[in-house]
Motif scaffolding. Sequence first.
Motif, PDB file in Angstrom:
ATOM      1  N   GLU A  49       0.810  -1.215   0.000  1.00 28.84           N
ATOM      2  CA  GLU A  49       0.000   0.000   0.000  1.00 28.84           C
ATOM      3  C   GLU A  49       0.847   1.271   0.000  1.00 28.84           C
ATOM      4  OE1 GLU A  49      -2.746  -0.279   3.229  1.00 28.84           O
ATOM      5  OE2 GLU A  49      -4.079  -1.655   2.150  1.00 28.84           O
ATOM      6  N   HIS A  50       2.139   1.133   0.290  1.00 30.16           N
ATOM      7  CA  HIS A  50       3.016   2.303   0.317  1.00 30.16           C
ATOM      8  C   HIS A  50       3.686   2.551  -1.037  1.00 30.16           C
ATOM      9  CE1 HIS A  50       4.967   5.463   2.504  1.00 30.16           C
ATOM     10  NE2 HIS A  50       6.186   5.022   2.232  1.00 30.16           N
ATOM     11  N   ILE A  51       3.399   1.715  -2.018  1.00 26.38           N
ATOM     12  CA  ILE A  51       3.952   1.918  -3.364  1.00 26.38           C
ATOM     13  C   ILE A  51       3.193   3.060  -4.023  1.00 26.38           C
ATOM     14  CG2 ILE A  51       4.362   0.875  -5.626  1.00 26.38           C
ATOM     15  CD1 ILE A  51       4.325  -1.859  -4.172  1.00 26.38           C
ATOM     16  N   GLY A  52       3.873   4.168  -4.260  1.00 28.69           N
ATOM     17  CA  GLY A  52       3.142   5.380  -4.638  1.00 28.69           C
ATOM     18  C   GLY A  52       3.304   5.882  -6.055  1.00 28.69           C
TER      19      GLY A  52
ATOM     20  N   LYS B 198       0.316   0.919 -17.201  1.00 27.34           N
ATOM     21  CA  LYS B 198       0.883   1.100 -15.853  1.00 27.34           C
ATOM     22  C   LYS B 198      -0.071   1.813 -14.888  1.00 27.34           C
ATOM     23  CE  LYS B 198       4.921  -0.365 -17.439  1.00 27.34           C
ATOM     24  NZ  LYS B 198       4.583  -0.542 -18.870  1.00 27.34           N
ATOM     25  N   LYS B 199      -1.372   1.819 -15.216  1.00 29.42           N
ATOM     26  CA  LYS B 199      -2.324   2.538 -14.369  1.00 29.42           C
ATOM     27  C   LYS B 199      -3.026   1.655 -13.342  1.00 29.42           C
ATOM     28  CE  LYS B 199      -3.323   6.383 -17.503  1.00 29.42           C
ATOM     29  NZ  LYS B 199      -4.394   7.153 -18.199  1.00 29.42           N
TER      30      LYS B 199
ATOM     31  N   ASN C 166      -4.723  11.186  -9.772  1.00 32.92           N
ATOM     32  CA  ASN C 166      -4.083  12.444  -9.356  1.00 32.92           C
ATOM     33  C   ASN C 166      -2.577  12.282  -9.171  1.00 32.92           C
ATOM     34  OD1 ASN C 166      -6.593  13.823  -9.257  1.00 32.92           O
ATOM     35  ND2 ASN C 166      -6.989  12.996  -7.214  1.00 32.92           N
ATOM     36  N   ASP C 167      -1.936  11.668 -10.176  1.00 33.16           N
ATOM     37  CA  ASP C 167      -0.473  11.521 -10.222  1.00 33.16           C
ATOM     38  C   ASP C 167       0.103  10.652  -9.105  1.00 33.16           C
ATOM     39  OD1 ASP C 167      -0.262  13.144 -12.510  1.00 33.16           O
ATOM     40  OD2 ASP C 167      -0.327  14.956 -11.267  1.00 33.16           O
ATOM     41  N   LYS C 168      -0.690   9.771  -8.537  1.00 26.10           N
ATOM     42  CA  LYS C 168      -0.164   8.836  -7.543  1.00 26.10           C
ATOM     43  C   LYS C 168      -0.944   7.525  -7.634  1.00 26.10           C
ATOM     44  CE  LYS C 168      -3.158  10.463  -3.787  1.00 26.10           C
ATOM     45  NZ  LYS C 168      -3.192  11.018  -2.408  1.00 26.10           N
ATOM     46  N   MET C 169      -0.413   6.504  -6.984  1.00 27.35           N
ATOM     47  CA  MET C 169      -1.078   5.206  -6.965  1.00 27.35           C
ATOM     48  C   MET C 169      -1.863   5.077  -5.665  1.00 27.35           C
ATOM     49  SD  MET C 169      -0.156   4.228  -9.904  1.00 27.35           S
ATOM     50  CE  MET C 169      -1.088   2.696  -9.862  1.00 27.35           C
ATOM     51  N   VAL C 170      -3.133   4.704  -5.787  1.00 28.48           N
ATOM     52  CA  VAL C 170      -4.041   4.607  -4.644  1.00 28.48           C
ATOM     53  C   VAL C 170      -4.372   3.133  -4.388  1.00 28.48           C
ATOM     54  CG1 VAL C 170      -6.286   5.259  -3.703  1.00 28.48           C
ATOM     55  CG2 VAL C 170      -5.027   6.855  -5.192  1.00 28.48           C
TER      56      VAL C 170
ATOM     57  N   ASN D 258     -13.661   9.085 -12.819  1.00 28.34           N
ATOM     58  CA  ASN D 258     -13.725  10.162 -11.816  1.00 28.34           C
ATOM     59  C   ASN D 258     -12.715   9.961 -10.686  1.00 28.34           C
ATOM     60  OD1 ASN D 258     -15.961  11.339 -13.199  1.00 28.34           O
ATOM     61  ND2 ASN D 258     -17.361   9.931 -12.157  1.00 28.34           N
ATOM     62  N   GLY D 259     -11.545   9.451 -11.053  1.00 25.79           N
ATOM     63  CA  GLY D 259     -10.478   9.284 -10.065  1.00 25.79           C
ATOM     64  C   GLY D 259     -10.584   8.035  -9.223  1.00 25.79           C
ATOM     65  N   TYR D 260     -11.504   7.117  -9.590  1.00 23.67           N
ATOM     66  CA  TYR D 260     -11.692   5.890  -8.801  1.00 23.67           C
ATOM     67  C   TYR D 260     -11.683   4.672  -9.724  1.00 23.67           C
ATOM     68  CZ  TYR D 260     -13.159   9.012  -5.046  1.00 23.67           C
ATOM     69  OH  TYR D 260     -13.201  10.003  -4.089  1.00 23.67           O
ATOM     70  N   LEU D 261     -11.378   3.520  -9.134  1.00 25.67           N
ATOM     71  CA  LEU D 261     -11.467   2.253  -9.842  1.00 25.67           C
ATOM     72  C   LEU D 261     -12.841   1.665  -9.571  1.00 25.67           C
ATOM     73  CD1 LEU D 261      -9.911   0.094 -11.506  1.00 25.67           C
ATOM     74  CD2 LEU D 261      -9.260  -0.961  -9.332  1.00 25.67           C
TER      75      LEU D 261
END
Length: 254
Positions: free
Chosen positions: A73-76, A103-104, A130-134, A183-186
Motif C-alpha cells: 500500500e506504500h507503493i506510490g 501502468k495505471k 491524481n499523479d499517484k497510486m491509490v 472520476n479518479g476511482y477504480l
Amino acid sequence: MRLTQSPIVFIFSLALLSSSCVRKGHIQEFANGTEINISLDSLFTKLESLSSMPNPNSEVLVEINEKIRRTIEHIGSQKLLAEIDAGYKTKKHHFSFILSDDKKIAVFSWPTRLENSGNRIKNIALYHSNDKMVPTSLYGTPIIYNGIHQLKMYDGTTLYLLQGQDSMQQKMLNRVNAYLLKNGYLEETPAFPNNETSIVTNGYSISSKMGPPCSIKIGIKGLKIQLQNVLDSSLAQNSLTFDGKKYVFDKELN
C-alpha cells in the motif's frame, strides 16, 4: 487549584510523544522497485516457512501479512510499479503481481496461509489517480489474479479486464472482472451479458479425473472471450465478442 508545568518538562514530553508517533507509524522507504521485490520476497519466504511448521503461530502469520499489506500500500508511483514488474519477471515468487500495459492498474495477490480465518487469499489493487497510486480492495471473493487486459471502448474509455482463479481440492473457479478508471476511482462496470460486472466458470482442475476442466480464455487482445463451464449447461461452450461497449454472446450476433 491550577496546575502548571515548566517549559522544559513540556517540551521534553512533546518530544517523547512525537518520537513515539514516528516509531508507531514508521513505514520503510524504498529507493526502487528492486528493493520492494527483495523485501516482499523476504516476507513471503518467512510466511511460507512458518506456515509449513506443525501448529504455526497464527498471530505471527497475521503480523507478516500485515507487513506485506503495508509494503504494497506504500507503493506510490508508476515508476516503482514498472521496476517491480521488470524484476518480478526474472524469478519465481510466492505472490502474484500483474500490471496493466498503461501502468495505471496493478494487482498483488497471495495466499495468506490463514486457512481457518475465512481469509485464505488477499488482493490489493493499486490504481492511478491524481499523479499517484491509490490502494484499494477489489470486489468479490479474493482470488489469485494472474492476468490483466485492456481495450478501448467506443467512447475512448479504457476497459480493464482482471482475470484470476482459485482452486480447492480438485475444483477450479475462474473469474474475470471488468473495471473502469472513472472520476479518479477504480469502479466495476457492467461489461458482460445481463449487465454483469464479472463472468465466472466453475468446474474441475486440469489434473482432475472427474471431468473436463473449466476455463476462461481471452484472446485477440481482449476482443474475444471463450468460456467452458462444465457445471453450467447454459455455458457449456460459449464465446463472447466485444462490440465496442460490452461483451455479447456470438450467437446473439447472428
